[in-house]
Scaffold this motif. Structure first.
Motif, PDB file in Angstrom:
ATOM      1  N   PRO A   1     -13.495   4.031  -3.192  1.00 48.51           N
ATOM      2  CA  PRO A   1     -12.741   2.918  -3.790  1.00 48.51           C
ATOM      3  C   PRO A   1     -12.958   2.822  -5.290  1.00 48.51           C
ATOM      4  O   PRO A   1     -14.070   3.037  -5.777  1.00 48.51           O
TER       5      PRO A   1
ATOM      6  N   ALA B   1      -5.380   0.298   3.722  1.00 50.99           N
ATOM      7  CA  ALA B   1      -5.925   1.559   3.222  1.00 50.99           C
ATOM      8  C   ALA B   1      -6.242   2.517   4.366  1.00 50.99           C
ATOM      9  O   ALA B   1      -5.904   3.714   4.313  1.00 50.99           O
TER      10      ALA B   1
ATOM     11  N   GLY C   1       0.396   5.776   0.017  1.00 50.19           N
ATOM     12  CA  GLY C   1      -0.458   6.955  -0.001  1.00 50.19           C
ATOM     13  C   GLY C   1       0.347   8.176  -0.406  1.00 50.19           C
ATOM     14  O   GLY C   1       1.553   8.244  -0.159  1.00 50.19           O
TER      15      GLY C   1
ATOM     16  N   VAL D   1      -9.373   5.684  -3.029  1.00 53.85           N
ATOM     17  CA  VAL D   1      -8.642   4.479  -2.669  1.00 53.85           C
ATOM     18  C   VAL D   1      -8.563   3.602  -3.922  1.00 53.85           C
ATOM     19  O   VAL D   1      -9.558   3.040  -4.369  1.00 53.85           O
TER      20      VAL D   1
ATOM     21  N   ALA E   1     -14.393   7.402   1.943  1.00 58.47           N
ATOM     22  CA  ALA E   1     -13.414   6.847   1.000  1.00 58.47           C
ATOM     23  C   ALA E   1     -14.096   6.510  -0.319  1.00 58.47           C
ATOM     24  O   ALA E   1     -15.268   6.137  -0.352  1.00 58.47           O
TER      25      ALA E   1
ATOM     26  N   CYS F   1       0.851  -1.186   0.000  1.00 55.56           N
ATOM     27  CA  CYS F   1       0.000   0.000   0.000  1.00 55.56           C
ATOM     28  C   CYS F   1       0.884   1.231   0.000  1.00 55.56           C
ATOM     29  O   CYS F   1       1.987   1.226   0.568  1.00 55.56           O
TER      30      CYS F   1
END
Length: 339
Positions: A297, A250, A140, A266, A295, A138
């Motif tokens: 997705p 996430a 960010g 996401v 969020a 992951c």
């Protein structure tokens, strides 16, 4: 994507080098793709950083020839390289030094390959990406360059899941079902049947002795999802666990970036998450909605090399139209929301 003849370096040399394949793209100043090339897996963890990067040279040379770039000077003004196994700072530095030594560009920037997926799924450098393919990772990113990252080197860094892990978990439960240490599961019949073997004893021996290739072993992962979809509780529990791990990554990244209570994209990618496993995706959406209601997705199937190129264009401060032209050059399957 036509071929050009020019002695002028392009704007960006984009490299997306993963555990299963490597893509290279040479991007012009206006965002058009002058040439691409595809090669095999990038494994600095096995070969060492210098040898692995040297192995990219024929691929870059092939793209260079297709772009009509003559001579032996730089291929582009900037090199944007998104590389598998660029996880720890020492690995990142070694890979960066190896790419500098190749002389492909006046400036270079090295990212973990998760950032290629992240940028490929975004209109701006702002979001979180979870990749679940052979492994799980992951990343960010915020517009000011702030990042959230994970070590992602396996069990010792807190990781669970990915196709390379799931088939082994499926075998673990199937073996215990057969010898009486665990609950009954259809996996104990479905896994050896998929491999063309009589039972779990034969499958265990084939894996242990190396009779099954790495690819054949990975091919057992879809069996897990098929058995889960048919209602098997043991297999379903593994699918739920995978969904929990995706969401845990996430949410942790969003929390570290300070955006957990904001509307925030996401990005979901990698073979396990793009395969369309309904049970897995529904569970991810449910858990993410509970933990981070705002969020957004989205499953992204855009080639990650597009993300590598976009990161390069961000670095050279290309105008928005250039980025749009790049995406048009790679137009393919539509991206869609997972909700």
């Amino acid at each position: 994507m036509g071929e050009h003849t020019s002695e002028e370096p392009a704007s960006v040399l984009a490299i997306d080098a993963g555990n299963s394949k490597t893509d290279v793209a040479i991007v012009a100043d206006d965002g058009t793709v002058r040439a691409t090339a595809r090669g095999g897996p990038f494994r600095p963890d096995r070969l060492g950083p210098a040898t692995a990067v040297t192995g990219l040279a024929p691929l870059v040379a092939r793209a260079r020839a297709r772009a009509g770039l003559e001579g032996e000077g730089p291929v582009a003004r900037h090199v944007s390289a998104c590389l598998a196994n660029a996880d720890l700072p020492v690995e990142h530095q070694a890979l960066e030094s190896a790419i500098v030594a190749q002389g492909w560009g006046a400036s270079i920037e090295v990212f973990n390959d998760t950032f290629a997926l992240l940028r490929a799924g975004l209109d701006e450098p702002r979001g979180v990406a979870v990749v679940c393919g052979a492994g799980i990772n992951c990343a960010g990113l915020l517009p000011d360059g702030t990042t959230a990252r994970f070590a992602a080197v396996g069990h010792i860094s807190g990781d669970w899941g990915g196709g390379g892990h799931l088939w082994q978990e499926a075998m673990w439960w199937a073996a215990r079902a057969v010898d009486g240490r665990g609950p009954r599961t259809e996996l104990s019949e479905a896994l050896p049947r998929h491999a063309g073997l009589a039972g779990m004893e034969e499958l265990i021996a084939a894996v242990h002795l190396g009779s099954l290739s790495e690819t054949e072993c990975s091919g057992l992962t879809p069996v897990l999802f098929a058995v889960a979809a048919a209602g098997d509780e043991v297999a379903s529990a593994l699918v739920r666990r995978q969904a929990e791990e995706v969401v845990a990554l996430a949410v942790a990244a969003m929390r570290r970036l300070g955006v957990l209570e904001q509307s925030f994209p996401v990005v979901l990618g990698g073979g396990v998450l793009t395969a369309g496993h309904k049970q897995l995706m529904e569970e991810i959406n449910r858990l993410l909605a509970d933990a981070a209601p705002l969020a957004e997705p989205r499953v992204v199937r855009t080639p990650p090399v597009v993300g590598a190129a976009l990161l390069g264009l961000d670095r050279v401060e290309a105008p928005p139209g250039v980025r749009e032209r790049l995406r048009e050059s790679f137009a393919g399957p539509a991206e869609g929301s997972s909700r």
